[in-house]
Design an enzyme around this catalytic site. Structure first.
Site, PDB file in Angstrom:
ATOM      1  N   LYS A  16       0.719  -1.222   0.178  1.00  0.00           N
ATOM      2  CA  LYS A  16      -0.179  -0.030  -0.051  1.00  0.00           C
ATOM      3  C   LYS A  16       0.833   1.263  -0.017  1.00  0.00           C
ATOM      4  O   LYS A  16       0.474   2.033  -0.690  1.00  0.00           O
ATOM      5  CB  LYS A  16      -0.953   0.136   1.147  1.00  0.00           C
ATOM      6  CG  LYS A  16      -1.932  -1.281   1.382  1.00  0.00           C
ATOM      7  CD  LYS A  16      -2.785  -1.046   2.629  1.00  0.00           C
ATOM      8  CE  LYS A  16      -1.877  -1.061   4.002  1.00  0.00           C
ATOM      9  NZ  LYS A  16      -1.323  -2.332   4.157  1.00  0.00           N
ATOM     10  N   ARG A  93      -9.797   0.989   8.453  1.00  0.00           N
ATOM     11  CA  ARG A  93      -9.162  -0.201   8.899  1.00  0.00           C
ATOM     12  C   ARG A  93     -10.245  -0.842   9.890  1.00  0.00           C
ATOM     13  O   ARG A  93     -10.086  -2.146  10.345  1.00  0.00           O
ATOM     14  CB  ARG A  93      -7.976   0.018   9.826  1.00  0.00           C
ATOM     15  CG  ARG A  93      -6.813  -0.821   9.234  1.00  0.00           C
ATOM     16  CD  ARG A  93      -5.572  -0.147   9.812  1.00  0.00           C
ATOM     17  NE  ARG A  93      -4.545  -0.846   9.984  1.00  0.00           N
ATOM     18  CZ  ARG A  93      -3.377  -0.560   9.424  1.00  0.00           C
ATOM     19  NH1 ARG A  93      -3.151   0.633   8.776  1.00  0.00           N
ATOM     20  NH2 ARG A  93      -2.040  -1.240   9.302  1.00  0.00           N
ATOM     21  N   ARG A 132      11.862  -5.745   4.510  1.00  0.00           N
ATOM     22  CA  ARG A 132      11.662  -4.309   4.459  1.00  0.00           C
ATOM     23  C   ARG A 132      12.629  -3.566   5.268  1.00  0.00           C
ATOM     24  O   ARG A 132      13.053  -4.097   6.201  1.00  0.00           O
ATOM     25  CB  ARG A 132      10.282  -4.130   4.974  1.00  0.00           C
ATOM     26  CG  ARG A 132      10.009  -2.488   4.855  1.00  0.00           C
ATOM     27  CD  ARG A 132       8.459  -2.014   4.893  1.00  0.00           C
ATOM     28  NE  ARG A 132       7.991  -2.650   6.121  1.00  0.00           N
ATOM     29  CZ  ARG A 132       6.440  -2.314   6.482  1.00  0.00           C
ATOM     30  NH1 ARG A 132       5.883  -1.662   5.376  1.00  0.00           N
ATOM     31  NH2 ARG A 132       6.054  -2.632   7.248  1.00  0.00           N
ATOM     32  N   ARG A 167      11.549  -1.517  10.805  1.00  0.00           N
ATOM     33  CA  ARG A 167      10.616  -1.134  11.713  1.00  0.00           C
ATOM     34  C   ARG A 167      10.360  -2.027  12.840  1.00  0.00           C
ATOM     35  O   ARG A 167      10.399  -3.240  12.817  1.00  0.00           O
ATOM     36  CB  ARG A 167       9.427  -1.082  10.824  1.00  0.00           C
ATOM     37  CG  ARG A 167       8.839   0.335  10.606  1.00  0.00           C
ATOM     38  CD  ARG A 167       7.697   0.110   9.594  1.00  0.00           C
ATOM     39  NE  ARG A 167       6.513  -0.317   9.787  1.00  0.00           N
ATOM     40  CZ  ARG A 167       5.501  -0.343   9.260  1.00  0.00           C
ATOM     41  NH1 ARG A 167       5.295   0.242   8.186  1.00  0.00           N
ATOM     42  NH2 ARG A 167       4.197  -0.678   9.622  1.00  0.00           N
ATOM     43  N   ARG A 178      -0.576  -8.550  13.335  1.00  0.00           N
ATOM     44  CA  ARG A 178      -0.979  -7.663  12.365  1.00  0.00           C
ATOM     45  C   ARG A 178      -1.976  -8.182  11.420  1.00  0.00           C
ATOM     46  O   ARG A 178      -3.015  -7.712  10.885  1.00  0.00           O
ATOM     47  CB  ARG A 178       0.211  -6.813  11.899  1.00  0.00           C
ATOM     48  CG  ARG A 178       0.684  -5.752  12.613  1.00  0.00           C
ATOM     49  CD  ARG A 178       2.230  -5.194  12.517  1.00  0.00           C
ATOM     50  NE  ARG A 178       1.961  -4.692  11.140  1.00  0.00           N
ATOM     51  CZ  ARG A 178       3.267  -4.439  10.351  1.00  0.00           C
ATOM     52  NH1 ARG A 178       4.337  -5.102  10.594  1.00  0.00           N
ATOM     53  NH2 ARG A 178       3.104  -4.050   9.101  1.00  0.00           N
TER      54      ARG A 178
HETATM   55  P1  AP5 Z   1       4.691  -1.632   1.716  1.00  0.00           P
HETATM   56  O1  AP5 Z   1       4.521  -0.655   0.723  1.00  0.00           O
HETATM   57  O2  AP5 Z   1       5.765  -1.114   2.956  1.00  0.00           O
HETATM   58  O3  AP5 Z   1       3.472  -2.227   2.371  1.00  0.00           O
HETATM   59  P2  AP5 Z   1       2.345  -1.712   3.216  1.00  0.00           P
HETATM   60  O4  AP5 Z   1       1.130  -2.401   2.694  1.00  0.00           O
HETATM   61  O5  AP5 Z   1       2.305  -0.200   3.098  1.00  0.00           O
HETATM   62  O6  AP5 Z   1       2.741  -2.388   4.567  1.00  0.00           O
HETATM   63  P3  AP5 Z   1       2.575  -1.851   5.738  1.00  0.00           P
HETATM   64  O7  AP5 Z   1       3.375  -2.889   6.843  1.00  0.00           O
HETATM   65  O8  AP5 Z   1       3.422  -0.349   6.062  1.00  0.00           O
HETATM   66  O9  AP5 Z   1       1.147  -1.821   6.368  1.00  0.00           O
HETATM   67  P4  AP5 Z   1       0.370  -1.814   7.663  1.00  0.00           P
HETATM   68  O10 AP5 Z   1      -0.825  -1.685   7.238  1.00  0.00           O
HETATM   69  O11 AP5 Z   1       0.825  -3.161   8.304  1.00  0.00           O
HETATM   70  O12 AP5 Z   1       0.977  -0.709   8.551  1.00  0.00           O
HETATM   71  P5  AP5 Z   1       0.951   0.813   8.821  1.00  0.00           P
HETATM   72  O13 AP5 Z   1       1.978   1.542   8.493  1.00  0.00           O
HETATM   73  O14 AP5 Z   1      -0.228   1.380   7.861  1.00  0.00           O
HETATM   74  O15 AP5 Z   1       5.705  -3.005   1.157  1.00  0.00           O
HETATM   75  C1  AP5 Z   1       6.102  -3.973   1.966  1.00  0.00           C
HETATM   76  C2  AP5 Z   1       7.640  -4.311   1.604  1.00  0.00           C
HETATM   77  O16 AP5 Z   1       7.335  -5.051   0.416  1.00  0.00           O
HETATM   78  C3  AP5 Z   1       8.731  -3.173   1.248  1.00  0.00           C
HETATM   79  O17 AP5 Z   1       9.803  -3.590   1.448  1.00  0.00           O
HETATM   80  C4  AP5 Z   1       8.382  -3.171  -0.351  1.00  0.00           C
HETATM   81  O18 AP5 Z   1       9.479  -2.723  -1.008  1.00  0.00           O
HETATM   82  C5  AP5 Z   1       8.000  -4.540  -0.639  1.00  0.00           C
HETATM   83  N1  AP5 Z   1       7.112  -4.576  -1.743  1.00  0.00           N
HETATM   84  C6  AP5 Z   1       5.870  -3.810  -2.023  1.00  0.00           C
HETATM   85  N2  AP5 Z   1       5.453  -4.332  -3.245  1.00  0.00           N
HETATM   86  C7  AP5 Z   1       6.164  -5.299  -3.640  1.00  0.00           C
HETATM   87  C8  AP5 Z   1       5.970  -6.168  -4.992  1.00  0.00           C
HETATM   88  N3  AP5 Z   1       5.152  -6.045  -5.870  1.00  0.00           N
HETATM   89  N4  AP5 Z   1       7.197  -7.104  -5.199  1.00  0.00           N
HETATM   90  C9  AP5 Z   1       8.079  -7.197  -4.412  1.00  0.00           C
HETATM   91  N5  AP5 Z   1       8.286  -6.531  -3.212  1.00  0.00           N
HETATM   92  C10 AP5 Z   1       7.261  -5.506  -2.944  1.00  0.00           C
HETATM   93  O19 AP5 Z   1       0.424   0.690  10.158  1.00  0.00           O
HETATM   94  C11 AP5 Z   1       1.283   0.418  11.119  1.00  0.00           C
HETATM   95  C12 AP5 Z   1       0.730   0.218  12.601  1.00  0.00           C
HETATM   96  O20 AP5 Z   1       0.103   1.800  12.933  1.00  0.00           O
HETATM   97  C13 AP5 Z   1      -0.614  -0.691  13.032  1.00  0.00           C
HETATM   98  O21 AP5 Z   1      -0.260  -1.736  13.071  1.00  0.00           O
HETATM   99  C14 AP5 Z   1      -1.420   0.152  13.892  1.00  0.00           C
HETATM  100  O22 AP5 Z   1      -0.992  -0.209  15.239  1.00  0.00           O
HETATM  101  C15 AP5 Z   1      -1.270   1.549  13.514  1.00  0.00           C
HETATM  102  N6  AP5 Z   1      -2.234   2.127  12.664  1.00  0.00           N
HETATM  103  C16 AP5 Z   1      -2.176   2.672  11.383  1.00  0.00           C
HETATM  104  N7  AP5 Z   1      -3.397   3.113  11.022  1.00  0.00           N
HETATM  105  C17 AP5 Z   1      -4.223   2.504  11.646  1.00  0.00           C
HETATM  106  C18 AP5 Z   1      -5.707   2.720  11.571  1.00  0.00           C
HETATM  107  N8  AP5 Z   1      -6.261   3.369  10.771  1.00  0.00           N
HETATM  108  N9  AP5 Z   1      -6.551   2.305  12.838  1.00  0.00           N
HETATM  109  C19 AP5 Z   1      -5.842   2.004  13.964  1.00  0.00           C
HETATM  110  N10 AP5 Z   1      -4.577   1.840  14.181  1.00  0.00           N
HETATM  111  C20 AP5 Z   1      -3.895   2.146  12.747  1.00  0.00           C
END
Ligand code: AP5
Length: 263
Positions: A16, A93, A132, A167, A178
Protein backbone atom coordinates in the site's frame (compact mmCIF):
# COMPACT_ATOMS: atom_id res chain seq x y z
CA UNK A 1 -9.10 18.92 -12.22
CA UNK A 2 -11.85 17.02 -10.37
CA UNK A 3 -10.81 15.90 -6.90
CA UNK A 4 -9.93 12.22 -6.56
CA UNK A 5 -10.25 10.43 -3.24
CA UNK A 6 -8.84 6.95 -3.26
CA UNK A 7 -8.54 4.36 -0.50
CA UNK A 8 -5.86 1.65 -0.64
CA UNK A 9 -6.90 -1.48 1.20
CA UNK A 10 -4.89 -4.64 1.80
CA UNK A 11 -3.04 -6.68 4.40
CA UNK A 12 0.15 -5.45 6.08
CA UNK A 13 2.94 -5.60 3.52
CA UNK A 14 0.61 -5.73 0.51
CA UNK A 15 2.47 -2.76 -0.93
CA UNK A 16 0.00 0.00 0.00
CA UNK A 17 2.67 2.50 1.06
CA UNK A 18 4.94 1.83 -1.90
CA UNK A 19 2.12 2.04 -4.43
CA UNK A 20 0.49 5.04 -2.74
CA UNK A 21 3.72 6.99 -3.09
CA UNK A 22 3.90 6.31 -6.84
CA UNK A 23 0.22 7.01 -7.35
CA UNK A 24 0.41 10.30 -5.46
CA UNK A 25 3.49 11.39 -7.41
CA UNK A 26 1.75 10.52 -10.68
CA UNK A 27 -1.46 12.34 -9.72
CA UNK A 28 0.14 15.12 -7.69
CA UNK A 29 -2.07 14.50 -4.69
CA UNK A 30 -1.06 13.91 -1.04
CA UNK A 31 -0.44 10.52 0.51
CA UNK A 32 -2.27 10.31 3.83
CA UNK A 33 -0.88 7.24 5.58
CA UNK A 34 -2.08 6.71 9.14
CA UNK A 35 0.88 4.43 9.93
CA UNK A 36 3.35 7.17 8.90
CA UNK A 37 1.41 9.86 10.77
CA UNK A 38 1.29 7.74 13.93
CA UNK A 39 5.00 6.80 13.70
CA UNK A 40 5.86 10.50 13.31
CA UNK A 41 3.73 11.27 16.39
CA UNK A 42 5.60 8.58 18.35
CA UNK A 43 9.00 9.91 17.18
CA UNK A 44 8.00 13.45 18.19
CA UNK A 45 6.57 12.29 21.52
CA UNK A 46 3.29 14.13 20.97
CA UNK A 47 0.24 13.25 23.15
CA UNK A 48 -1.17 11.12 20.28
CA UNK A 49 2.24 9.47 19.89
CA UNK A 50 2.54 8.61 23.59
CA UNK A 51 -0.92 7.05 23.50
CA UNK A 52 -0.35 5.19 20.21
CA UNK A 53 3.15 3.82 20.95
CA UNK A 54 2.21 0.58 22.75
CA UNK A 55 -0.39 -0.24 20.10
CA UNK A 56 2.13 0.14 17.28
CA UNK A 57 4.71 -1.91 19.16
CA UNK A 58 2.30 -4.79 19.62
CA UNK A 59 0.78 -4.59 16.13
CA UNK A 60 -2.63 -3.71 17.58
CA UNK A 61 -5.01 -1.11 16.19
CA UNK A 62 -4.92 2.33 17.76
CA UNK A 63 -8.43 3.22 19.08
CA UNK A 64 -10.82 4.40 16.37
CA UNK A 65 -11.53 7.83 17.87
CA UNK A 66 -7.86 8.73 17.94
CA UNK A 67 -7.20 7.62 14.37
CA UNK A 68 -10.33 9.30 13.01
CA UNK A 69 -9.22 12.57 14.63
CA UNK A 70 -5.77 12.25 13.07
CA UNK A 71 -7.23 11.58 9.62
CA UNK A 72 -9.73 14.45 9.72
CA UNK A 73 -6.85 16.76 10.62
CA UNK A 74 -4.77 15.43 7.71
CA UNK A 75 -7.68 15.84 5.27
CA UNK A 76 -8.26 19.40 6.49
CA UNK A 77 -4.59 20.18 6.00
CA UNK A 78 -4.71 18.78 2.45
CA UNK A 79 -7.79 20.91 1.69
CA UNK A 80 -6.17 24.04 3.12
CA UNK A 81 -3.45 23.63 0.53
CA UNK A 82 -6.26 23.32 -2.07
CA UNK A 83 -4.86 20.01 -3.24
CA UNK A 84 -7.07 18.02 -5.54
CA UNK A 85 -7.85 14.91 -3.55
CA UNK A 86 -5.76 12.36 -1.67
CA UNK A 87 -4.87 8.72 -1.28
CA UNK A 88 -5.76 7.17 2.08
CA UNK A 89 -3.32 4.40 2.99
CA UNK A 90 -4.05 2.33 6.10
CA UNK A 91 -7.37 4.04 6.79
CA UNK A 92 -10.14 3.07 7.27
CA UNK A 93 -9.22 -0.15 9.01
CA UNK A 94 -12.42 -0.96 10.89
CA UNK A 95 -16.11 -0.62 10.05
CA UNK A 96 -16.40 2.13 12.67
CA UNK A 97 -13.63 4.08 10.97
CA UNK A 98 -15.30 3.61 7.57
CA UNK A 99 -18.64 4.86 8.93
CA UNK A 100 -16.93 7.84 10.57
CA UNK A 101 -15.16 8.70 7.31
CA UNK A 102 -18.43 8.49 5.39
CA UNK A 103 -20.13 10.82 7.87
CA UNK A 104 -17.34 13.38 7.56
CA UNK A 105 -17.40 13.23 3.76
CA UNK A 106 -21.19 13.40 3.50
CA UNK A 107 -21.20 16.55 5.62
CA UNK A 108 -18.78 18.06 3.12
CA UNK A 109 -20.72 16.74 0.11
CA UNK A 110 -17.72 14.65 -0.86
CA UNK A 111 -17.25 10.98 -1.58
CA UNK A 112 -14.66 8.26 -1.98
CA UNK A 113 -14.12 7.59 -5.69
CA UNK A 114 -12.50 4.19 -5.53
CA UNK A 115 -11.28 1.61 -3.02
CA UNK A 116 -8.44 -0.46 -4.40
CA UNK A 117 -7.83 -3.77 -2.67
CA UNK A 118 -4.23 -4.93 -3.17
CA UNK A 119 -4.86 -8.59 -2.72
CA UNK A 120 -1.66 -10.31 -1.57
CA UNK A 121 -1.44 -13.74 0.10
CA UNK A 122 -0.21 -13.93 3.71
CA UNK A 123 2.91 -15.93 2.81
CA UNK A 124 4.02 -13.29 0.29
CA UNK A 125 3.52 -10.39 2.70
CA UNK A 126 5.35 -12.25 5.46
CA UNK A 127 8.40 -12.56 3.20
CA UNK A 128 8.20 -8.95 2.02
CA UNK A 129 7.96 -7.55 5.54
CA UNK A 130 10.97 -9.56 6.69
CA UNK A 131 12.93 -7.94 3.83
CA UNK A 132 11.64 -4.39 4.36
CA UNK A 133 13.98 -1.59 5.40
CA UNK A 134 12.55 1.82 6.28
CA UNK A 135 13.91 5.32 6.63
CA UNK A 136 13.44 6.31 10.28
CA UNK A 137 13.09 10.03 9.48
CA UNK A 138 9.37 10.82 9.88
CA UNK A 139 9.65 13.56 7.25
CA UNK A 140 11.10 11.10 4.74
CA UNK A 141 9.69 7.66 5.56
CA UNK A 142 11.01 6.06 2.34
CA UNK A 143 10.49 2.30 2.11
CA UNK A 144 12.94 -0.22 0.62
CA UNK A 145 13.26 -3.94 0.24
CA UNK A 146 16.58 -5.78 0.35
CA UNK A 147 15.46 -7.96 -2.57
CA UNK A 148 12.89 -6.10 -4.67
CA UNK A 149 13.80 -2.44 -4.02
CA UNK A 150 17.28 -2.09 -2.53
CA UNK A 151 18.73 1.36 -1.82
CA UNK A 152 21.57 2.55 -4.10
CA UNK A 153 24.05 2.45 -1.18
CA UNK A 154 23.70 -0.50 1.17
CA UNK A 155 21.41 0.37 4.10
CA UNK A 156 21.36 4.13 3.39
CA UNK A 157 18.24 6.07 2.39
CA UNK A 158 18.51 7.28 -1.24
CA UNK A 159 16.45 10.36 -0.42
CA UNK A 160 17.83 11.73 2.86
CA UNK A 161 21.01 9.72 3.56
CA UNK A 162 19.89 8.34 6.96
CA UNK A 163 20.78 4.74 7.92
CA UNK A 164 17.81 2.46 7.27
CA UNK A 165 16.11 0.46 10.04
CA UNK A 166 13.89 -2.59 10.44
CA UNK A 167 10.54 -1.28 11.70
CA UNK A 168 9.77 -2.31 15.31
CA UNK A 169 6.59 -4.04 14.15
CA UNK A 170 8.35 -6.05 11.41
CA UNK A 171 9.35 -8.83 13.83
CA UNK A 172 7.76 -12.23 12.94
CA UNK A 173 5.48 -12.37 16.02
CA UNK A 174 4.22 -8.80 15.44
CA UNK A 175 3.70 -9.41 11.73
CA UNK A 176 1.53 -12.39 12.65
CA UNK A 177 -0.48 -10.27 15.11
CA UNK A 178 -1.02 -7.61 12.42
CA UNK A 179 -2.13 -10.21 9.89
CA UNK A 180 -4.67 -11.62 12.37
CA UNK A 181 -5.89 -8.13 13.14
CA UNK A 182 -6.29 -7.47 9.41
CA UNK A 183 -8.47 -10.53 8.82
CA UNK A 184 -10.55 -9.87 11.92
CA UNK A 185 -11.08 -6.09 11.77
CA UNK A 186 -10.19 -4.84 8.32
CA UNK A 187 -11.20 -7.59 5.89
CA UNK A 188 -14.95 -6.90 6.57
CA UNK A 189 -14.37 -3.60 4.74
CA UNK A 190 -14.00 -5.59 1.53
CA UNK A 191 -17.70 -6.48 1.66
CA UNK A 192 -18.61 -3.03 2.95
CA UNK A 193 -17.07 -1.21 -0.04
CA UNK A 194 -18.05 -3.95 -2.47
CA UNK A 195 -21.71 -3.40 -1.56
CA UNK A 196 -21.26 0.29 -2.30
CA UNK A 197 -19.87 -0.57 -5.75
CA UNK A 198 -16.57 1.13 -4.96
CA UNK A 199 -14.24 -1.84 -4.70
CA UNK A 200 -11.70 -2.85 -7.32
CA UNK A 201 -9.46 -5.79 -6.52
CA UNK A 202 -6.04 -6.08 -8.08
CA UNK A 203 -3.49 -8.85 -7.50
CA UNK A 204 -0.58 -7.57 -5.37
CA UNK A 205 1.86 -10.21 -6.60
CA UNK A 206 4.36 -9.56 -9.38
CA UNK A 207 6.95 -6.84 -9.95
CA UNK A 208 6.32 -3.44 -8.38
CA UNK A 209 5.79 -1.70 -11.73
CA UNK A 210 3.22 -4.30 -12.81
CA UNK A 211 1.19 -3.76 -9.65
CA UNK A 212 1.50 0.01 -10.21
CA UNK A 213 0.15 -0.44 -13.76
CA UNK A 214 -2.89 -2.33 -12.44
CA UNK A 215 -3.60 0.44 -9.95
CA UNK A 216 -3.22 3.19 -12.54
CA UNK A 217 -5.63 1.32 -14.79
CA UNK A 218 -8.20 1.09 -11.99
CA UNK A 219 -7.80 4.79 -11.20
CA UNK A 220 -8.09 5.81 -14.85
CA UNK A 221 -11.56 4.24 -14.86
CA UNK A 222 -12.88 6.58 -12.19
CA UNK A 223 -15.86 8.41 -13.57
CA UNK A 224 -17.82 11.23 -12.06
CA UNK A 225 -21.28 9.79 -11.36
CA UNK A 226 -24.05 10.96 -13.61
CA UNK A 227 -27.00 11.57 -11.33
CA UNK A 228 -29.34 11.58 -14.34
CA UNK A 229 -28.54 7.99 -15.28
CA UNK A 230 -28.04 5.59 -12.43
CA UNK A 231 -26.60 2.16 -13.34
CA UNK A 232 -28.77 -0.78 -12.35
CA UNK A 233 -28.24 -2.15 -8.85
CA UNK A 234 -26.61 1.01 -7.53
CA UNK A 235 -29.74 2.60 -6.15
CA UNK A 236 -28.81 1.84 -2.56
CA UNK A 237 -25.19 2.78 -3.08
CA UNK A 238 -26.06 6.19 -4.48
CA UNK A 239 -28.57 6.72 -1.73
CA UNK A 240 -25.64 6.37 0.65
CA UNK A 241 -23.81 9.01 -1.36
CA UNK A 242 -21.15 6.50 -2.36
CA UNK A 243 -22.32 4.93 -5.65
CA UNK A 244 -19.76 4.31 -8.37
CA UNK A 245 -19.26 1.67 -11.00
CA UNK A 246 -16.66 -0.92 -10.11
CA UNK A 247 -14.25 -1.73 -12.92
CA UNK A 248 -14.18 -5.45 -12.10
CA UNK A 249 -17.79 -5.86 -11.09
CA UNK A 250 -18.98 -5.97 -7.53
CA UNK A 251 -18.23 -9.62 -6.81
CA UNK A 252 -14.63 -9.79 -8.02
CA UNK A 253 -12.83 -8.27 -5.05
CA UNK A 254 -14.78 -10.17 -2.43
CA UNK A 255 -14.29 -13.54 -4.07
CA UNK A 256 -10.63 -13.09 -4.90
CA UNK A 257 -9.85 -12.00 -1.35
CA UNK A 258 -11.64 -15.02 0.05
CA UNK A 259 -9.80 -17.33 -2.33
CA UNK A 260 -6.50 -15.80 -1.30
CA UNK A 261 -7.33 -16.20 2.38
CA UNK A 262 -8.49 -19.78 1.94
CA UNK A 263 -5.82 -20.83 -0.52
P1 AP5 B 1 4.86 -1.60 1.81
O1 AP5 B 1 4.55 -0.74 0.64
O2 AP5 B 1 5.63 -1.03 2.93
O3 AP5 B 1 3.53 -2.34 2.32
P2 AP5 B 1 2.30 -1.76 3.16
O4 AP5 B 1 1.08 -2.42 2.63
O5 AP5 B 1 2.31 -0.28 3.20
O6 AP5 B 1 2.67 -2.40 4.56
P3 AP5 B 1 2.64 -1.79 6.03
O7 AP5 B 1 3.27 -2.86 6.89
O8 AP5 B 1 3.24 -0.43 6.12
O9 AP5 B 1 1.14 -1.74 6.29
P4 AP5 B 1 0.45 -1.85 7.61
O10 AP5 B 1 -0.94 -1.65 7.18
O11 AP5 B 1 0.68 -3.05 8.43
O12 AP5 B 1 1.18 -0.74 8.51
P5 AP5 B 1 0.86 0.77 8.76
O13 AP5 B 1 2.12 1.50 8.65
O14 AP5 B 1 -0.31 1.24 7.99
O15 AP5 B 1 5.63 -2.91 1.24
C1 AP5 B 1 6.13 -3.89 2.13
C2 AP5 B 1 7.49 -4.38 1.60
O16 AP5 B 1 7.27 -5.11 0.39
C3 AP5 B 1 8.48 -3.26 1.25
O17 AP5 B 1 9.77 -3.70 1.53
C4 AP5 B 1 8.28 -3.07 -0.27
O18 AP5 B 1 9.45 -2.57 -0.89
C5 AP5 B 1 7.98 -4.51 -0.70
N1 AP5 B 1 7.07 -4.62 -1.85
C6 AP5 B 1 5.91 -3.93 -2.05
N2 AP5 B 1 5.34 -4.32 -3.21
C7 AP5 B 1 6.14 -5.31 -3.74
C8 AP5 B 1 6.08 -6.11 -4.92
N3 AP5 B 1 5.07 -5.99 -5.81
N4 AP5 B 1 7.07 -7.01 -5.14
C9 AP5 B 1 8.11 -7.15 -4.25
N5 AP5 B 1 8.23 -6.40 -3.12
C10 AP5 B 1 7.25 -5.48 -2.87
O19 AP5 B 1 0.37 0.72 10.30
C11 AP5 B 1 1.27 0.45 11.34
C12 AP5 B 1 0.52 0.44 12.68
O20 AP5 B 1 -0.07 1.74 12.92
C13 AP5 B 1 -0.63 -0.55 12.79
O21 AP5 B 1 -0.21 -1.86 13.14
C14 AP5 B 1 -1.48 0.10 13.89
O22 AP5 B 1 -0.91 -0.12 15.16
C15 AP5 B 1 -1.36 1.59 13.55
N6 AP5 B 1 -2.39 2.06 12.62
C16 AP5 B 1 -2.21 2.54 11.36
N7 AP5 B 1 -3.38 2.86 10.79
C17 AP5 B 1 -4.34 2.60 11.71
C18 AP5 B 1 -5.76 2.71 11.70
N8 AP5 B 1 -6.44 3.17 10.63
N9 AP5 B 1 -6.43 2.34 12.82
C19 AP5 B 1 -5.79 1.89 13.91
N10 AP5 B 1 -4.44 1.75 13.98
C20 AP5 B 1 -3.72 2.09 12.89
Amino acid sequence: MAEKRIVLLGPPGAGKGTQAQWLCDAMDIPHLATGNILRAAVANNTPVGVMAKPYLEQGRLVPDDVVVGVVVEAIDEAKKNSLSGYVLDGFPRTLRQAEALQKVLLKRKEKIDKVILINTPDAVVMERLSQRRSCPDPLCGAVYNVKSKPPKVDNICDLCGKPLVVRDDDRPETIEARQKQYWHDTAPLIDYYDRKGLLVEIPGEGPLYEVAGRIMEAVSKIKRPSFRKRPEGEAQANKDGQGEESANGPQDGKEAARESKEG
